[in-house]
Structures are given as structure tokens and as C-alpha cells.
Design an enzyme around this catalytic site. Sequence first.
Site, PDB file in Angstrom:
ATOM      1  N   HIS A 143      -3.553   5.892   3.990  1.00  0.00           N
ATOM      2  CA  HIS A 143      -4.356   4.774   3.501  1.00  0.00           C
ATOM      3  C   HIS A 143      -3.822   3.432   3.985  1.00  0.00           C
ATOM      4  CE1 HIS A 143      -5.849   1.881   0.433  1.00  0.00           C
ATOM      5  NE2 HIS A 143      -6.908   2.654   0.403  1.00  0.00           N
TER       6      HIS A 143
ATOM      7  N   SER B 281     -11.372  -0.583  -0.329  1.00  0.00           N
ATOM      8  CA  SER B 281     -10.084  -0.643   0.373  1.00  0.00           C
ATOM      9  C   SER B 281     -10.264  -0.982   1.839  1.00  0.00           C
ATOM     10  CB  SER B 281      -9.361   0.700   0.276  1.00  0.00           C
ATOM     11  OG  SER B 281      -8.663   0.826  -0.925  1.00  0.00           O
TER      12      SER B 281
ATOM     13  N   ASP C 251       0.837  -1.201   0.000  1.00  0.00           N
ATOM     14  CA  ASP C 251       0.000   0.000   0.000  1.00  0.00           C
ATOM     15  C   ASP C 251       0.873   1.252   0.000  1.00  0.00           C
ATOM     16  OD1 ASP C 251      -2.277   1.859   0.882  1.00  0.00           O
ATOM     17  OD2 ASP C 251      -3.279  -0.082   0.978  1.00  0.00           O
TER      18      ASP C 251
END
Length: 431
Positions: free
Chosen positions: A198, A358, A166
Site C-alpha cells: 500500500h 488512499s 503508511d
Amino acid sequence: MLLRKIIAIATLLVSSVFASPVLQDPSLAPLYTHPDNVIIPESYVVVFKPTVSADDAIKHHMWLTSFVSTGNVKDSKYGINRVFDFGEKVNFRGYTGSFTDEQLAEIRANAAVASVERDGIVYVSESQNNAPWGLARLTTRQELPEDRSYYFEANAGEGVTAYIVDTGVNIHHVDFEGRAVWGATMPKNDKDEDGNGHGTHVAGTVAGKKYGVAKKAKIVAIKVLGSNGSGTIGDVIGGIEWAANDHLRREKKGGKVKSVANMSLGGGYYKLLNDAVDAAVEAGIHFAVAAGNDNRDACGYSPASAVKAITVGATNKNDERAYFSNWGRCTDIFAPGQEIESAWIGSSTATNTISGTSMASPHVCGAVAALLSREIWEDMTPRELKAELIRIAGRNYIHNMPPRTRTPNKLLFIPAIKKPEPGYDNVVGIW
């Protein structure tokens, strides 16, 4: 109102979702492209044939380096940028680089090359909102309980390594209790830190003490996307290769090795990205990926369309398919993905509430890690555990499924977790 922060990039309709070779000359390795992908000019991913050994690959690299350096174009930007090798167990080898048309033609004509694909950009699959909800949906076949208690075994995730492919991870966050380490940074000249948030959020859902499913798993940060939430296919494949080789390295040391990986990112359809994910699964890693946030067929996206990964769509707390979630036969299962609170960047205690597939994918990654820490599940192969996870999922719980799309109505469920004894602290309430 849900604010879409970053969405997966464009896809084609069902009739044309797959990349196809630009030229059909049988003497050349196919050059794959997809008209809606965000392409990096003169940048390519090259994959060798399975019969090409590690020594043969080195000879090819030496030949290509010599050819590029003695060619008509004298520019340092041309040449091999990154080499990847998933090991003898998988035989998935290749490289990425920048090449002129003449150089590309020679590469495609080389007998060692199986296929070439234009490199492109992928993005995190995330949306923004401020309202929280939690983990409680995972351990009940009833509606979301009012007390929102999440029941889990005290050793959930113990002995399992979770690779977070990521934007990186805030490894110093208190929710990781010192169980998070930095693995690798793929983008050149980038820092070993999560500048986006994220990846930290994803890691928190996989294995955080408060926000995670598998609360004892080890977290390994593999940074493939920059602070803006985007990155190249070449860097993503490099991150997948690093995880696969680290898993295989630990296997060589002996003992039981259990690994999961989560990749909550995506773009258009990239055949070689799918192949890299499938190769990592063959190496022994249980891989969860996000379906994408365009409310379209997940088969038009990568890595969502990778066959051997577990592709995850998103639901909300009312058991409705989140309106942004992709769907279709390439989606294997659904999990909570709307208004999810987890760890964040900026401090060791920061949190954020965001939405997207996600956020759904790490619920599945964490569930797999939790199951692998149980004796009756720990020896299952990625293929076997994927099939079992889909088999035990809640059937026909999800509303708002698009009709006639072959979308499986399967909601993630973690079975046979008994309620804790009084005073035993293994319940987390999400609020």
C-alpha cells in the site's frame, strides 16, 4: 467488480461523530473515546497541556515510571511505550502506554495532562481492481483526454521532501530512481520494508518517474502500519512526530525547506490523532489525508476530520464520485482514486492497480509537491497553499455527489503547465 480489500473502520451518524469525554469530572483531564472505534484494552494516548515544557515532560515521565513500578500491580506490560515531542515551535507533547484503571486515574488527575484518549486500530483505505487509468485528469479542465497525456514541468517536485506515513515503501523500486529512502519504523520489532504494498503504491503516485505527479521529489518512508495494513494510533502519532521533527531538523540547518506528507489510512474519530496531524501542519508540513471508503460522512473519521490537513475524496475516470468515497463538509477536494496503477512490492519493477481514497490523496500530495517546486508557490504556508489549491480546483465537475451534505464539488487541477516542446521528454502516458 470492485473488491474492497480493506475499508476504514466504523463511524457514527452525523449527529454523533465526535469523540466525547467518558467522565465529566472537571478535576480530571478528559478521557476521549468513540463507541465504534476498535479499542486496544488498557492502552492510551496522553497529551500534555501546551504550557508543559520539554523538561516538565521529562519530570512527568519519571514520576509516572516510579508510580507504576511501586504500585500494587507488578506487570511489565504497564508503563510508557512511546514518548512524542513535536518541538518548541508547536508544543505538542505526550506519550502512549498501557495503564491500569488506578494508574490512569492518577494520570488524569495530574496537572500537566490536557487530555487522554483510548488507543485503537487504524487501517489503510484501499480497494482492489485490475483495470488501469492515469494522471491525465490533473492538467485539464476538459473531460479526460483520449490520449491520456499528463503534462508536467521537468523539475516537478524538485527540492521537496515527501513523507509517506503508511506501510513503508519499496525504496529499491526503479520508479523511484534512487530518490526514496527509509525514514523510520514505528511498530516494535518490525522490519524496515513494505510488507503490504500500500505505501509503495501511494509513494509511486506522489513521486514515481512513471506513475507520479511530482517526479523529482524525495520520498521518505515512515512505516506506521504492519504487513496486514493495520496499526495503532500510538504508532501513527509516532510517525507523524518523526516527520515533524525531521522537517524542523532540516530547517535548523538553514536554507529553504519544503515538505509534504501523505497519510492514506483511517479509522473512527480520534481527537488526538487529528491534533497530531494539525500540529505537524503547524510545524510547516503540507499534509494530505484520505477521506475514507465507507460512502459516509468523512467527519466521522480520523485523520480525515483533521482541520488543517487537506482531506481528499475519490473520483473515477468519468468524473463521478467513486461509490465508496466518503463525503461531507470535512472533505476538501476530490482527485482520481479508482483503478489507479502504481508501483508495488515483490520486485523492483512490480506494479498493481487498486482503488480507494488512499489512491486519491497522493495525487493531491504530489500536486502540492509539484507546486512547491515552482517559484511563485514555494513560499506559501500550508494554510495558504491549501486555500489556493481549493480555489483553483475544477468546480461542479463531479457527478454522483450526495445531496444536502455540504460536500464541496471540487476536482483537483494543476494549473499553468505548458505543453512540452517537440522531443522534450516530460509527458507520461498512462495506459
